[in-house]
Design a protein around this motif. Sequence first.
Motif, short mmCIF file in Angstrom:
data_model
loop_
_atom_site.label_atom_id
_atom_site.label_comp_id
_atom_site.label_asym_id
_atom_site.label_seq_id
_atom_site.Cartn_x
_atom_site.Cartn_y
_atom_site.Cartn_z
N VAL A 295 0.70 -1.33 -0.17
CA VAL A 295 -0.03 -0.04 -0.07
C VAL A 295 0.92 1.27 0.04
O VAL A 295 0.84 2.32 -0.59
N GLU A 296 1.90 1.31 0.93
CA GLU A 296 2.87 2.46 1.01
C GLU A 296 3.45 2.79 -0.57
O GLU A 296 3.59 3.64 -0.79
N LEU A 299 0.99 4.10 -2.99
CA LEU A 299 0.45 5.51 -2.49
C LEU A 299 1.74 6.47 -2.39
O LEU A 299 1.61 7.49 -2.06
N TYR A 302 1.34 10.09 -3.36
CA TYR A 302 -0.20 10.34 -3.68
C TYR A 302 -0.62 11.67 -2.98
O TYR A 302 -1.21 12.55 -3.67
N ALA B 99 -1.71 6.97 3.58
CA ALA B 99 -1.86 5.39 3.64
C ALA B 99 -2.19 4.78 5.01
O ALA B 99 -2.87 3.86 4.76
N LYS B 102 -5.92 4.84 4.91
CA LYS B 102 -6.54 3.76 3.97
C LYS B 102 -6.46 2.32 4.56
O LYS B 102 -7.47 1.59 4.53
N LYS B 103 -5.60 1.95 5.21
CA LYS B 103 -5.50 0.62 5.88
C LYS B 103 -6.47 0.31 6.86
O LYS B 103 -7.26 -0.71 6.69
N ILE B 118 -11.29 7.66 -0.79
CA ILE B 118 -10.36 8.70 0.05
C ILE B 118 -9.52 9.49 -0.65
O ILE B 118 -8.94 9.19 -1.62
#
Lengths: 302, 302
Positions: A295-296, A299, A302, B99, B102-103, B118
């Motif tokens: 995920v990191e 994003l 971002y 990030a 989001k998690k 988001i």
Amino acid sequence: MQRINVAIIGWGNVGRGCKRAIEECKDIALVGVVRRPASLLKNREELKNTTVVSDITELDKVDVALLCVPSREVPEKMKLYQKMGICTVDSYDEHQNIAALKKVADLDAKAHNVVSMIGCGWDPGTDSVVRALMKIVAITGQTTTTFGGEKGGRSMGHTVAVKAIDGVKDAVALTLANGRGKQKRRVYVELADGAKAEVVEKAIKKDPYFLDAPTEVLFVKDINKYNTLHHEGEVERTAMEVHQLYNVSGENPEFTGNVMVSCVRACMTAKARGEFGAYTLVERPLVDCLAGVTVEDKLEGY
Amino acid sequence: MQRINVAIIGWGNVGRGCKRAIEECKDIALVGVVRRPASLLKNREELKNTTVVSDITELDKVDVALLCVPSREVPEKMKLYQKMGICTVDSYDEHQNIAALKKVADLDAKAHNVVSMIGCGWDPGTDSVVRALMKIVAITGQTTTTFGGEKGGRSMGHTVAVKAIDGVKDAVALTLANGRGKQKRRVYVELADGAKAEVVEKAIKKDPYFLDAPTEVLFVKDINKYNTLHHEGEVERTAMEVHQLYNVSGENPEFTGNVMVSCVRACMTAKARGEFGAYTLVERPLVDCLAGVTVEDKLEGY
């Protein structure tokens, strides 16, 4: 890390750009270049460490074929590789035919459990993403795209079309802005021995690529003097009280190759999810085109 | 056509922008505005045909809640609506926390079979899409984003943060470019009766929103003279031989509202596919944000 195995189909500017782009991606490996007959590319310095074959079946397992052939050959090549269970990426650039191409390609992709990313170059491609963005940021409005700016930018598609014309030794086709939403073309041509300028000029101006804009053809002795890496485009959207502008410019010789190679990842992500089919760049998550796993990673920035 | 029912949570500039954006979408219906206590918004001309309630349970079925509250309240509100089985869209703008948000939001969304979009405003949001595009067109490089240009553009997030400070009657916060990748802020403040300029200025400069850039605070009698709709930003990516530039500018008061409302469609598309979770704008196909149903609709202008 399991790398994605790709083959480059065709060896022109876009194919070369793809090769350089792949060299920047740790997760993508070039298995070989397909050019019939392979002997045409024998002893090329730029390919000395690359396998060149006449047919993709001569290569080890290929996950994705990068279709670096003229747009008009894309539909047929795509069908061929889809049938072999190979995903494809192209930068097919005939805007008016994309929806129709997608419909056919989508059925074939689903029939053979593959993914095809279509129209993934500069325009159509990343400019199309910008046009979708503009519909999002300004819901009501008219969008116009103006290419080339005042000094003109290199158009790959038009350059390839001109180079295919009899009597052309080498060429560069520029696109210049010609008022809002309008373009003009300037083509520099180095003639082949014995070719007649009038015949070549007529053939260029009759080519479907050049029917949409005023075209000027200039014959030169050395094409290298007129070559340029610059490209430029402006996407504008206006409504009653809204004026929204995205301007894209740069010196970026690998633009198209980079986009196509990034889409290799999107193919594999879609395939892994069982989302077989043909997609344009606006139909897949952009993040699927980027390097990274977590995920990191996704994003970052971002 | 079955319309998507949305509620606007909060009533500031973003909420108003969302209302105007919804009016441009035939497929999206505004069910009501949620503001506690609802009596605060009584007799507002702009809301005379709109249901205003203190709690979302007073409204008919809501598919998507547009979280038009300050960023800092977004995580809590999102959790609340997710638990009620309602999808959410926000323009949460604390980059460094996205990030992590989001998690957590992804787990909650999956637990309650909803979709949360988001960080879907200008930046983060559509600028983030541009930054992802730049990683695609120029695989290797460093990206910098410079906001505001020379004349400065309005920053919604900073304006809201200033307005929340004691002693501020009204305010406009501008962002101006201050060299590549750098910004400065200029804040125009109309003081509340009896408020002390020094105290207000200190509070603004201590606010986390203003710690990252030099900030100038100017006290004015009539804020309306300093208001502006202009916004501007430049995303630049450079590597050895590549220079790539995307410049975004415009007069577009509804930028954020338009993006958020467009993301309502992306929520419903993901939900219909059972792809529950929390997503940023780069993690969903952009086409899912657009009006239209058929392949031809989706690829219009591609």
